[in-house]
Design a protein around this motif. Structure first.
Motif, PDB file in Angstrom:
ATOM      1  N   MET A  76       0.843  -1.170   0.000  1.00 31.91           N
ATOM      2  CA  MET A  76       0.000   0.000   0.000  1.00 31.91           C
ATOM      3  C   MET A  76       0.887   1.231   0.000  1.00 31.91           C
ATOM      4  SD  MET A  76      -2.938   1.043   2.747  1.00 31.91           S
ATOM      5  CE  MET A  76      -4.309   0.294   1.925  1.00 31.91           C
ATOM      6  N   VAL A  77       0.512   2.255  -0.751  1.00 30.69           N
ATOM      7  CA  VAL A  77       1.261   3.502  -0.811  1.00 30.69           C
ATOM      8  C   VAL A  77       0.544   4.531   0.049  1.00 30.69           C
ATOM      9  CG1 VAL A  77       2.081   5.341  -2.312  1.00 30.69           C
ATOM     10  CG2 VAL A  77       2.054   2.976  -3.132  1.00 30.69           C
ATOM     11  N   TYR A  78       1.291   5.180   0.942  1.00 31.23           N
ATOM     12  CA  TYR A  78       0.720   6.189   1.825  1.00 31.23           C
ATOM     13  C   TYR A  78       1.180   7.576   1.391  1.00 31.23           C
ATOM     14  CZ  TYR A  78      -0.306   2.242   4.846  1.00 31.23           C
ATOM     15  OH  TYR A  78      -0.763   1.059   5.346  1.00 31.23           O
ATOM     16  N   PRO A  79       0.367   8.616   1.688  1.00 28.63           N
ATOM     17  CA  PRO A  79       0.806   9.987   1.394  1.00 28.63           C
ATOM     18  C   PRO A  79       2.090  10.319   2.146  1.00 28.63           C
ATOM     19  CG  PRO A  79      -1.536   9.934   1.956  1.00 28.63           C
ATOM     20  CD  PRO A  79      -0.967   8.569   2.253  1.00 28.63           C
ATOM     21  N   ALA A  80       2.746  11.372   1.719  1.00 28.96           N
ATOM     22  CA  ALA A  80       3.992  11.811   2.367  1.00 28.96           C
ATOM     23  C   ALA A  80       3.766  12.015   3.856  1.00 28.96           C
ATOM     24  CB  ALA A  80       4.481  13.106   1.721  1.00 28.96           C
ATOM     25  N   GLY A  81       4.766  11.689   4.643  1.00 28.98           N
ATOM     26  CA  GLY A  81       4.677  11.873   6.087  1.00 28.98           C
ATOM     27  C   GLY A  81       4.185  10.636   6.818  1.00 28.98           C
ATOM     28  N   GLY A  82       3.952   9.521   6.109  1.00 26.97           N
ATOM     29  CA  GLY A  82       3.549   8.278   6.741  1.00 26.97           C
ATOM     30  C   GLY A  82       2.070   8.173   7.058  1.00 26.97           C
ATOM     31  N   GLU A  83       1.282   9.181   6.695  1.00 22.00           N
ATOM     32  CA  GLU A  83      -0.154   9.110   6.942  1.00 22.00           C
ATOM     33  C   GLU A  83      -0.791   8.056   6.040  1.00 22.00           C
ATOM     34  OE1 GLU A  83      -1.375  13.044   5.945  1.00 22.00           O
ATOM     35  OE2 GLU A  83      -0.790  13.874   7.867  1.00 22.00           O
ATOM     36  N   GLN A  84      -1.774   7.351   6.555  1.00 18.06           N
ATOM     37  CA  GLN A  84      -2.510   6.391   5.737  1.00 18.06           C
ATOM     38  C   GLN A  84      -3.525   7.094   4.852  1.00 18.06           C
ATOM     39  OE1 GLN A  84      -4.249   3.409   8.257  1.00 18.06           O
ATOM     40  NE2 GLN A  84      -2.284   2.601   8.896  1.00 18.06           N
ATOM     41  N   CYS A  85      -4.021   8.238   5.309  1.00 16.43           N
ATOM     42  CA  CYS A  85      -5.002   9.012   4.549  1.00 16.43           C
ATOM     43  C   CYS A  85      -5.023  10.422   5.118  1.00 16.43           C
ATOM     44  CB  CYS A  85      -6.390   8.383   4.641  1.00 16.43           C
ATOM     45  SG  CYS A  85      -6.997   8.198   6.338  1.00 16.43           S
ATOM     46  N   ASP A  86      -5.547  11.344   4.355  1.00 13.46           N
ATOM     47  CA  ASP A  86      -5.722  12.711   4.848  1.00 13.46           C
ATOM     48  C   ASP A  86      -6.846  13.335   4.044  1.00 13.46           C
ATOM     49  OD1 ASP A  86      -5.664  15.262   5.805  1.00 13.46           O
ATOM     50  OD2 ASP A  86      -3.531  15.587   5.430  1.00 13.46           O
ATOM     51  N   ASP A  87      -8.025  13.442   4.663  1.00 16.70           N
ATOM     52  CA  ASP A  87      -9.175  13.999   3.956  1.00 16.70           C
ATOM     53  C   ASP A  87      -9.412  15.465   4.301  1.00 16.70           C
ATOM     54  OD1 ASP A  87     -10.181  13.717   6.497  1.00 16.70           O
ATOM     55  OD2 ASP A  87     -11.844  12.423   5.938  1.00 16.70           O
ATOM     56  N   GLY A  88      -8.492  16.051   5.058  1.00 24.73           N
ATOM     57  CA  GLY A  88      -8.565  17.471   5.325  1.00 24.73           C
ATOM     58  C   GLY A  88      -9.525  17.882   6.423  1.00 24.73           C
ATOM     59  N   ASN A  89     -10.066  16.907   7.157  1.00 21.18           N
ATOM     60  CA  ASN A  89     -10.929  17.280   8.279  1.00 21.18           C
ATOM     61  C   ASN A  89     -10.589  16.422   9.484  1.00 21.18           C
ATOM     62  OD1 ASN A  89     -12.599  14.854   8.483  1.00 21.18           O
ATOM     63  ND2 ASN A  89     -13.643  15.520   6.618  1.00 21.18           N
ATOM     64  N   GLY A  90     -11.145  16.740  10.622  1.00 20.59           N
ATOM     65  CA  GLY A  90     -10.879  16.001  11.854  1.00 20.59           C
ATOM     66  C   GLY A  90     -12.027  15.108  12.270  1.00 20.59           C
ATOM     67  N   ILE A  91     -12.809  14.627  11.312  1.00 19.21           N
ATOM     68  CA  ILE A  91     -13.991  13.822  11.612  1.00 19.21           C
ATOM     69  C   ILE A  91     -13.633  12.334  11.543  1.00 19.21           C
ATOM     70  CG2 ILE A  91     -16.339  13.263  10.890  1.00 19.21           C
ATOM     71  CD1 ILE A  91     -16.448  16.090   9.641  1.00 19.21           C
ATOM     72  N   ASP A  92     -13.964  11.604  12.604  1.00 15.87           N
ATOM     73  CA  ASP A  92     -13.759  10.157  12.609  1.00 15.87           C
ATOM     74  C   ASP A  92     -14.916   9.456  11.887  1.00 15.87           C
ATOM     75  OD1 ASP A  92     -11.364  10.098  13.998  1.00 15.87           O
ATOM     76  OD2 ASP A  92     -12.335   9.994  15.965  1.00 15.87           O
ATOM     77  N   GLY A  93     -14.643   8.268  11.319  1.00 17.98           N
ATOM     78  CA  GLY A  93     -15.687   7.420  10.757  1.00 17.98           C
ATOM     79  C   GLY A  93     -16.096   7.758   9.339  1.00 17.98           C
ATOM     80  N   ASP A  94     -15.394   8.682   8.677  1.00 20.20           N
ATOM     81  CA  ASP A  94     -15.755   9.033   7.304  1.00 20.20           C
ATOM     82  C   ASP A  94     -14.806   8.401   6.287  1.00 20.20           C
ATOM     83  OD1 ASP A  94     -13.502  10.541   7.775  1.00 20.20           O
ATOM     84  OD2 ASP A  94     -14.330  12.401   6.968  1.00 20.20           O
ATOM     85  N   GLY A  95     -14.095   7.372   6.700  1.00 20.52           N
ATOM     86  CA  GLY A  95     -13.122   6.713   5.838  1.00 20.52           C
ATOM     87  C   GLY A  95     -11.702   7.009   6.270  1.00 20.52           C
ATOM     88  N   CYS A  96     -11.505   8.219   6.801  1.00 22.24           N
ATOM     89  CA  CYS A  96     -10.196   8.635   7.288  1.00 22.24           C
ATOM     90  C   CYS A  96     -10.383   9.234   8.675  1.00 22.24           C
ATOM     91  CB  CYS A  96      -9.581   9.660   6.333  1.00 22.24           C
ATOM     92  SG  CYS A  96      -7.882  10.117   6.747  1.00 22.24           S
ATOM     93  N   GLN A  97      -9.733   8.643   9.670  1.00 22.41           N
ATOM     94  CA  GLN A  97      -9.873   9.107  11.050  1.00 22.41           C
ATOM     95  C   GLN A  97      -9.147  10.443  11.240  1.00 22.41           C
ATOM     96  OE1 GLN A  97     -12.304   7.006  11.717  1.00 22.41           O
ATOM     97  NE2 GLN A  97     -11.549   6.486  13.755  1.00 22.41           N
ATOM     98  N   ALA A  98      -9.424  11.105  12.364  1.00 23.40           N
ATOM     99  CA  ALA A  98      -8.789  12.381  12.689  1.00 23.40           C
ATOM    100  C   ALA A  98      -7.267  12.242  12.799  1.00 23.40           C
ATOM    101  CB  ALA A  98      -9.372  12.943  13.985  1.00 23.40           C
ATOM    102  N   ASP A  99      -6.772  11.038  13.174  1.00 23.39           N
ATOM    103  CA  ASP A  99      -5.325  10.821  13.297  1.00 23.39           C
ATOM    104  C   ASP A  99      -4.707  10.339  11.981  1.00 23.39           C
ATOM    105  OD1 ASP A  99      -6.219   8.217  13.145  1.00 23.39           O
ATOM    106  OD2 ASP A  99      -5.298   7.570  15.021  1.00 23.39           O
TER     107      ASP A  99
END
Length: 135
Positions: free
Chosen positions: A1-24
């Motif tokens: 799996m390829v992750y975005p720069a910085g080791g994040e698994q995802c980054d959807d630009g918000n801090g909402i959990d449960g929308d596919g990408c968690q706040a962390d």
């Protein structure tokens, strides 16, 4: 799996959990593709088909397309509550076999509209309706 720069698994630009990408910036638990074993009629392997959501009947309509050797004129319905695939046998004239067409559901009119596509040796510029008010 390829992750975005910085080791994040995802980054959807918000801090909402449960929308596919968690706040962390990790992927939400249970979020991902899973096979759905459909009961009922077997759907033929097909490409160039069209599918549309029929929310009034809790199903997805899947029309026509190309099989391995032939063009299809079929209409299937996948009932997502019962996880059942049904080959429908609409009454009246069946549209010519085709692929690369479009399909939409007119909820207010309780009908599906099939647009155009390509047959064996012709291109279609037609609009055909399927009444969804029956069973």
């Amino acid at each position: 799996m390829v992750y975005p720069a910085g080791g994040e698994q995802c980054d959807d630009g918000n801090g909402i959990d449960g929308d596919g990408c968690q706040a962390d910036c990790t992927i939400s638990p249970g979020f991902g593709w899973q096979p759905v074993p459909a009961l009922g009629d077997a759907l033929l392997p097909v490409r160039g088909h069209a599918a549309a959501l029929d929310p009034l009947n809790a199903r997805i309509l899947i029309t026509a397309g190309r099989g391995y050797y032939d063009l299809l004129d079929t209409v299937y319905a996948f009932d997502w509550t019962a996880e059942t695939m049904t080959l429908l046998g609409p009454a009246g004239d069946v549209p010519a076999p085709r692929f690369d067409h479009s399909l939409v559901v007119d909820v207010a009119g309780q009908r599906a509209l099939l647009f155009g596509g390509q047959g064996y040796y012709e291109l279609y510029a037609d609009v055909i309706e399927l009444d969804l008010s029956g069973p």
